[in-house]
Scaffold this active site. Structure first.
Site, PDB file in Angstrom:
ATOM      1  CD  GLN A 155     -27.201 -23.907 112.590  1.00 20.35           C
ATOM      2  OE1 GLN A 155     -28.385 -24.369 112.242  1.00 20.35           O
ATOM      3  NE2 GLN A 155     -27.315 -22.353 112.572  1.00 20.35           N
ATOM      4  CG  ASN A 204     -40.844 -23.198 107.631  1.00 21.26           C
ATOM      5  OD1 ASN A 204     -40.812 -24.218 107.611  1.00 21.26           O
ATOM      6  ND2 ASN A 204     -41.442 -22.420 108.338  1.00 21.26           N
ATOM      7  CG  ASP A 219     -47.682 -29.505 108.744  1.00 20.58           C
ATOM      8  OD1 ASP A 219     -48.292 -27.688 108.113  1.00 20.58           O
ATOM      9  OD2 ASP A 219     -46.164 -29.230 108.133  1.00 20.58           O
ATOM     10  CG  HIS A 254     -43.409 -27.593 107.374  1.00 19.40           C
ATOM     11  ND1 HIS A 254     -45.307 -27.773 108.126  1.00 19.40           N
ATOM     12  CD2 HIS A 254     -43.616 -25.938 107.565  1.00 19.40           C
ATOM     13  CE1 HIS A 254     -45.211 -26.232 108.711  1.00 19.40           C
ATOM     14  NE2 HIS A 254     -43.999 -25.777 108.641  1.00 19.40           N
TER      15      HIS A 254
END
Ligand code: NAD
Ligand code: LMR
Length: 326
Positions: free
Chosen positions: A112, A131, A159, A187
């Site tokens: 991508q 993720n 978060d 993350h």
């Protein structure tokens, strides 16, 4: 009427997209006066399900939707896009860490990144949600050498919002009373939710809560919130992730409110001693479509240690995908 902005969403038949798309289409992300063309990407087997989602988008008759396209080819879906929301990737299940997804998902982001490089607007703003988001953003960025590296970001806004909610609940305040929260780093479970700068109704948060609550309750609760949701719901967070993606891009494009900042995972420029190039979450302010790291904050030993742990994890993730980083 403004010219429409082109917004690509990958994983458009997935859980997160099922709430995110409707928020984008209704103007929550780019403004109530900003028409959008949605360019949706899915893998071939999910195109039928995607057709159903598009039928529902049509049925909402959103005034701001100026067009919708569907494709299983990144170079079609990313053509001329101004914003790319890279959501499509496998989610984790119970007992997994997000980095366990690296092998399954990393290849998606190199493909991508290359497609964005070839066909997206030269100013495309990229948000990676899939993720492990920080390292996937790094992979996409490094595969897009002709685009501005600063325009590749990953999502730690969920978060940040989780941290606002926890601190507001503890201090009997509303989330809007809490300012200057920070999420540092990855993350992941090593992220460092930092209240040392935060205020609640103008008062220093550190004076309102016990240190012990901060260290043994608040920090682990925010770090483990994704896992807690997977346990409770049997599936990873979706509507809250979609809402945070809307917040991230809205503030990046339209600006952060005066007197506050937000957390975004962005390419480190070396600020606060964090290794240059890592996609690391910092406190930022945004204006005129650009973000800037908040500078000059005091970092005590407790914070420094936690900022380094999450930085080290990002280095290890990066080294684990070296073969995908041209
Ligand atoms: P999901 O499985 O419901 O949807 C993912 C979709 O992506 C599927 O429809 C799948 O067909 C599609 N997909 C897979 N490979 C693709 C590709 N190469 N191109 C386009 N589409 C592709 O998952 P979900 O719950 O929507 O979560 C998506 C990702 O977001 C997961 O990796 C999850 O862990 C992550 N997530 C991140 C955050 C965050 O805060 N950064 C929060 C929640 C979830
Ligand atoms: C979250 O934080 O909810 C997501 O990243 C999903 C997960 O795997 O925790």
């Amino acid at each position: 009427m403004k010219a429409p902005m082109r917004v690509a969403v990958t994983g458009a038949a997935g859980q997160i997209a099922y709430s995110l798309l409707f928020r984008v289409a209704s103007g929550d992300m780019l403004g109530k006066d900003q028409p959008v063309i949605l360019q949706l990407l899915e893998i071939t087997p999910a195109l039928d399900a995607l057709k159903g989602v598009v039928m529902e988008l049509d049925d909402c008759a959103f005034p701001l939707v100026a067009g919708i396209t569907m494709s299983d080819k990144p170079e079609e879906a990313f053509k001329d896009v101004d914003v790319a929301l890279l959501v499509g990737a496998r989610p984790r299940g119970p007992g997994m860490e997000r980095k366990d997804l690296l092998e399954a998902n990393a290849a998606i982001f190199s493909v991508q990144g290359k497609a964005l490089n070839d066909v997206a607007s030269r100013d495309v703003k990229v948000l990676v949600v899939g993720n492990p988001a920080n390292t996937n953003a790094l992979i996409a960025q490094r595969n897009a050498p002709d685009l501005n590296p600063a325009n590749f970001t990953a999502m730690t806004r969920l978060d940040h919002n989780r941290a606002l909610a926890q601190l507001a609940a503890k201090t009997d305040a509303h989330t809007t009373d809490v300012k200057q929260m920070i999420i540092w780093g990855n993350h992941s479970a090593t992220q460092y939710p930092d209240i040392s700068q935060a205020t609640v109704k103008g008062q220093a948060a550190s004076g309102l809560v016990a240190r012990d609550w901060y260290e043994t309750d608040f920090i682990p609760t925010v770090q483990q919130r994704g896992a807690a949701i997977i346990k409770a719901r049997g599936a990873s967070s979706a509507a809250s992730a979609g809402s945070s993606a809307v917040d991230h891009v809205r503030d990046w494009v339209l600006g952060t409110p005066a007197g506050d900042w937000v957390s975004m995972a962005i390419p480190s420029d070396g600020s606060y001693g964090i290794e240059k190039g890592l996609i690391y979450s910092f406190p930022v302010t945004c204006k005129n479509g650009r973000y800037e790291i908040v500078q000059g904050l005091d970092i005590d030993d407790f914070s420094r240690e936690r900022m380094s742990v999450t930085e080290q994890e990002l280095r290890e993730e990066r080294d684990g995908v070296a073969h995908l980083l041209p």
